[in-house]
Design an enzyme around this catalytic site. Structure first.
Site, mmCIF file in Angstrom:
data_model
loop_
_atom_site.group_PDB
_atom_site.id
_atom_site.type_symbol
_atom_site.label_atom_id
_atom_site.label_comp_id
_atom_site.label_asym_id
_atom_site.label_seq_id
_atom_site.Cartn_x
_atom_site.Cartn_y
_atom_site.Cartn_z
ATOM 1 N N LYS A 1 -142.424 18.977 2.796
ATOM 2 C CA LYS A 1 -141.197 17.569 2.515
ATOM 3 C C LYS A 1 -141.198 17.093 3.367
ATOM 4 C CE LYS A 1 -139.212 18.951 -0.874
ATOM 5 N NZ LYS A 1 -137.996 18.999 -2.201
ATOM 6 N N ARG B 1 -147.307 29.788 -2.545
ATOM 7 C CA ARG B 1 -146.985 29.268 -2.978
ATOM 8 C C ARG B 1 -148.704 28.214 -2.825
ATOM 9 N NH1 ARG B 1 -142.880 26.456 -0.238
ATOM 10 N NH2 ARG B 1 -143.936 23.988 0.349
ATOM 11 N N GLU C 1 -135.776 20.007 -4.864
ATOM 12 C CA GLU C 1 -134.453 19.141 -3.669
ATOM 13 C C GLU C 1 -134.509 18.070 -3.480
ATOM 14 O OE1 GLU C 1 -132.752 20.523 0.670
ATOM 15 O OE2 GLU C 1 -134.237 21.856 -0.614
HETATM 16 P P1 ATP Z 1 -141.166 21.572 0.761
HETATM 17 O O1 ATP Z 1 -141.189 22.796 1.386
HETATM 18 O O2 ATP Z 1 -142.297 20.681 0.683
HETATM 19 O O3 ATP Z 1 -140.227 20.807 1.788
HETATM 20 P P2 ATP Z 1 -139.912 22.603 -0.984
HETATM 21 O O4 ATP Z 1 -140.156 23.854 -1.675
HETATM 22 O O5 ATP Z 1 -138.088 22.807 -0.492
HETATM 23 O O6 ATP Z 1 -140.793 22.134 -0.212
HETATM 24 P P3 ATP Z 1 -137.966 22.317 -3.310
HETATM 25 O O7 ATP Z 1 -138.135 20.794 -4.101
HETATM 26 O O8 ATP Z 1 -137.115 23.014 -3.281
HETATM 27 O O9 ATP Z 1 -139.518 21.938 -2.496
HETATM 28 O O10 ATP Z 1 -138.744 23.129 -4.392
HETATM 29 C C1 ATP Z 1 -139.056 22.232 -6.180
HETATM 30 C C2 ATP Z 1 -140.094 23.635 -6.290
HETATM 31 O O11 ATP Z 1 -141.281 23.602 -6.232
HETATM 32 C C3 ATP Z 1 -139.679 25.089 -6.002
HETATM 33 O O12 ATP Z 1 -139.303 25.583 -7.088
HETATM 34 C C4 ATP Z 1 -140.054 25.321 -5.332
HETATM 35 O O13 ATP Z 1 -140.664 26.919 -5.087
HETATM 36 C C5 ATP Z 1 -141.383 25.167 -5.475
HETATM 37 N N1 ATP Z 1 -142.898 24.596 -4.738
HETATM 38 C C6 ATP Z 1 -142.551 23.881 -3.092
HETATM 39 N N2 ATP Z 1 -143.740 23.822 -2.910
HETATM 40 C C7 ATP Z 1 -144.500 24.491 -3.226
HETATM 41 C C8 ATP Z 1 -146.107 24.529 -3.361
HETATM 42 N N3 ATP Z 1 -146.291 24.557 -1.530
HETATM 43 N N4 ATP Z 1 -146.445 25.451 -4.076
HETATM 44 C C9 ATP Z 1 -146.164 25.721 -5.339
HETATM 45 N N5 ATP Z 1 -144.884 25.277 -5.543
HETATM 46 C C10 ATP Z 1 -144.294 25.222 -4.372
HETATM 47 MG MG MG Z 2 -136.457 23.394 -0.446
#
Ligand code: ATP
Ligand code: MG
Length: 573
Positions: free
Chosen positions: A279, A269, A44
């Site tokens: 983020k 994760r 995102e």
């Molecule tokens: P955050 O929680 O940091 O805002 P998010 O999951 O909202 O992260 P996205 O941009 O939606 O961020 O994530 C893109 C991809 O990265 C998704 O498939 C998500 O599952 C994966 N991802 C995000 N954080 C992690 C993590 N800590 N470990 C492994 N994969 C991750």
């Molecule tokens: Mg997300």
């Protein structure tokens, strides 16, 4: 100097098999997707990527590459906001920097807005979706809890014609933000809260970074995500564990619409100690100026790690070593540092830099003489060769390498004692010069042994200490930035209140040394170039460097705490 160019490295014996690969192997055997493997990385664009995303990137692109499949980069941009363009660009840069290539498969969920709208219309036509006039607060109240079933919305049984009419008018912009939503008609008493008539479209009169003002209704993540996977022909939709409870909904949309159906698979994760990995929280640190930006070398962001001096090889090695599991855990940041040290040990050239200079005058060395001495560039890599370093009558050594009253086990310089200057000569401390008023040591007067050129003698005389040094007349002044953990405790998120993490910021996470002295060969060092400062750690030239005025980040110290941790746990077994 070692730069960030990918280098051929011996294949590490890391076990790559994991439960996701097992699923794929099985699918290939049964021919589930006609032998195709097609993954995607779906960020995102609401922030910069962090090391957790790197795990997901390595997993998705890694699987695609190992199975001769494909991996898309898809921006899940269903949330219009102003700054997204900056994030999109940074994300592309980070994925590329990690060494992955989406070729011509760069997609945006917003590319599918029309198609997604048609899908929503289809659900509405078949009585599987309805327009609901409850406010967001009421929707939440009606939803129930884990122990109580939800209550049906009074709008749930609107006739199909009315729903179609209202939904089309939502799209036409007739209604105010938040006044109506489109919801899936599933089951308000489902034990899974995600299935209790989730919202699939909301009204939001916001300008989108790609579609501008074309749309004033936007699909919700759960609706857009699975259908985007379907549109792209993804086979294995790999996501983090928090989406496990969303999988029934992911499947429901695809089943109701009778479209191509990818398989969602969840994994744990990555969590790292001494940092936060969301983020939103990282953005808070940036916005409130707790750090200098997303690429602050203390940040767990990919851009921060890169600026700090992390190599893509070390991050990819780390991702391989932590593996993929179904159970949440926290990885010790020492492992990440260990991977980095291993990589840099093999290829970072050794140089000399004095972080806290103390002047040494070699009184029996000719005043105007300068010698060019040979110094090896990397004892781990003979092919790295040698370089010339100037030696002259005045040199700087590290303040810590001298003690007027040496404690036991201090083997470096002290009055009357002899040490080796690395690659140069033996010197002996004859006199300590102090500031008359403050008593502070200003310089040392030493003598050298001309017979010890190169740092050894024929007479078998032994010295116990070896110090690094730079020639005072030739050294370049440099700024050096030393980093500690961003937070002062292993789990800054241990308090319940989500905002408390900032209370645990480590006030000593950055130390700036402005008067360091480095070898003249480093004067024009290019930002991003690595070296090992002998005995001090691995460093990387910062983009703030200017010709003749280098700035270095300490990437990582030499002490490998991971090796120690590993030993301890092995002994405990
Ligand atoms: P955050 O929680 O940091 O805002 P998010 O999951 O909202 O992260 P996205 O941009 O939606 O961020 O994530 C893109 C991809 O990265 C998704 O498939 C998500 O599952 C994966 N991802 C995000 N954080 C992690 C993590 N800590 N470990 C492994 N994969 C991750
Ligand atoms: Mg997300």
């Amino acid at each position: 100097m070692a730069n960030n160019t990918p280098e051929k490295k011996e294949e590490k014996a890391v076990e790559k098999t994991n439960f996701i690969r097992n699923i794929i192997d099985e699918d290939l055997k049964t021919g589930k997707y006609d032998g195709r493997v097609h993954t995607r990385f779906p960020p995102e664009p609401n922030g910069y990527l962090h090391i957790g995303h790197a795990k997901s990137i390595c997993l998705n692109f890694g699987i695609a590459s190992d199975y001769n499949g494909l991996c898309n980069l898809r921006f899940d941009d269903t949330n219009p906001s102003k700054e997204e363009v900056e994030y999109v660009e940074s994300i592309k840069e980070d994925v590329r920097w990690l060494g992955f290539d989406w070729q011509d498969r760069l997609y945006y969920a917003s590319d599918y807005y029309e198609q997604l709208y048609q899908y929503a219309l289809q659900l509405t036509k078949t009585g599987k979706a309805y327009v609901c006039d409850l406010g967001s607060r009421e929707i939440k109240d009606y939803r129930g809890t884990l122990t109580e079933p939800g209550k049906e919305s009074p709008y749930r049984n609107r006739p199909v014609e009315e729903n179609l009419d209202l939904f089309e008018r939502m799209r036409a912009g007739e209604f105010a933000d938040g006044s109506r939503v489109l919801r899936a008609k599933i089951d308000m008493s489902s034990p899974n809260l995600n299935m209790r008539d989730p919202v699939i479209y909301r009204i939001l009169k916001a300008t989108h970074h790609r579609t501008g003002d074309t749309w004033c209704i936007y699909p919700m993540y759960d609706f857009a995500h699975g259908l985007s996977d379907s549109i792209e022909g993804i086979t294995h939709s790999i996501c983090t564990l928090e989406f496990e409870d969303h999988r029934p909904l992911y499947d429901w949309f695809l089943d109701q619409l009778e479209v191509y159906h990818p398989q969602q698979i969840e994994f744990a994760r990555l969590n790292l100690n001494y940092t936060v990995m969301s983020k939103r929280k990282l953005k808070e640190l940036v916005d409130n100026k707790h750090v200098s930006g997303w690429d602050d070398p203390r940040m767990p962001s990919i851009s921060g790690l890169r600026r700090r001096g992390y190599t893509r090889e070390s991050i990819r090695d780390f991702a391989d070593r932590i593996g993929v599991a179904k159970k949440e855990s926290t990885v010790d940041i020492a492992l990440l540092e260990h991977c980095l040290r291993e990589d840099l040990n093999a290829r970072a050239p050794r140089v000399m830099a004095v972080l806290h200079p103390l002047k040494v005058v070699i009184t029996n060395y000719p005043e105007d003489q300068v010698e060019e001495l040979d110094a090896e560039n990397n004892p781990e890599e003979p092919a790295a060769g040698t370089r010339k370093i100037p030696f002259s009558r005045e040199v700087y050594i590290e303040q810590d390498d001298f003690r007027e009253d040496p404690p036991k086990k201090f083997f470096r310089l002290s009055p009357g004692r002899e040490i080796r200057l690395k690659h140069a000569y033996y010197i002996k401390c004859e006199k300590v010069i102090k500031d008359e008023k403050t008593g502070e040591i200003i310089e040392l007067h030493c003598t050298y042994d001309p017979e010890s050129r190169g740092g050894w003698t024929n007479d078998g005389r032994k010295v116990r200490g070896t110090s690094h040094w730079v020639s005072a007349a030739h050294a370049i002044k440099a700024e050096v930035r030393l980093y500690g953990h961003l937070f002062d405790r292993e789990n800054p998120e241990e308090e319940k209140d989500d905002t408390d993490f900032k209370n645990f910021l480590n006030p000593n996470s950055l130390e700036v040394l402005g008067d360091c002295m480095v070898e003249p060969g480093l004067a024009e060092i290019r930002p991003g170039t690595h070296c090992q400062f002998l005995r001090q750690g691995y460093f990387c030239a910062d983009p703030d460097s200017k010709p003749g005025k280098p700035v270095f980040n300490r990437t990582v110290s030499l002490r490998d705490s991971w090796a120690k941790i590993r030993k301890k746990t092995q002994n405990a077994k």
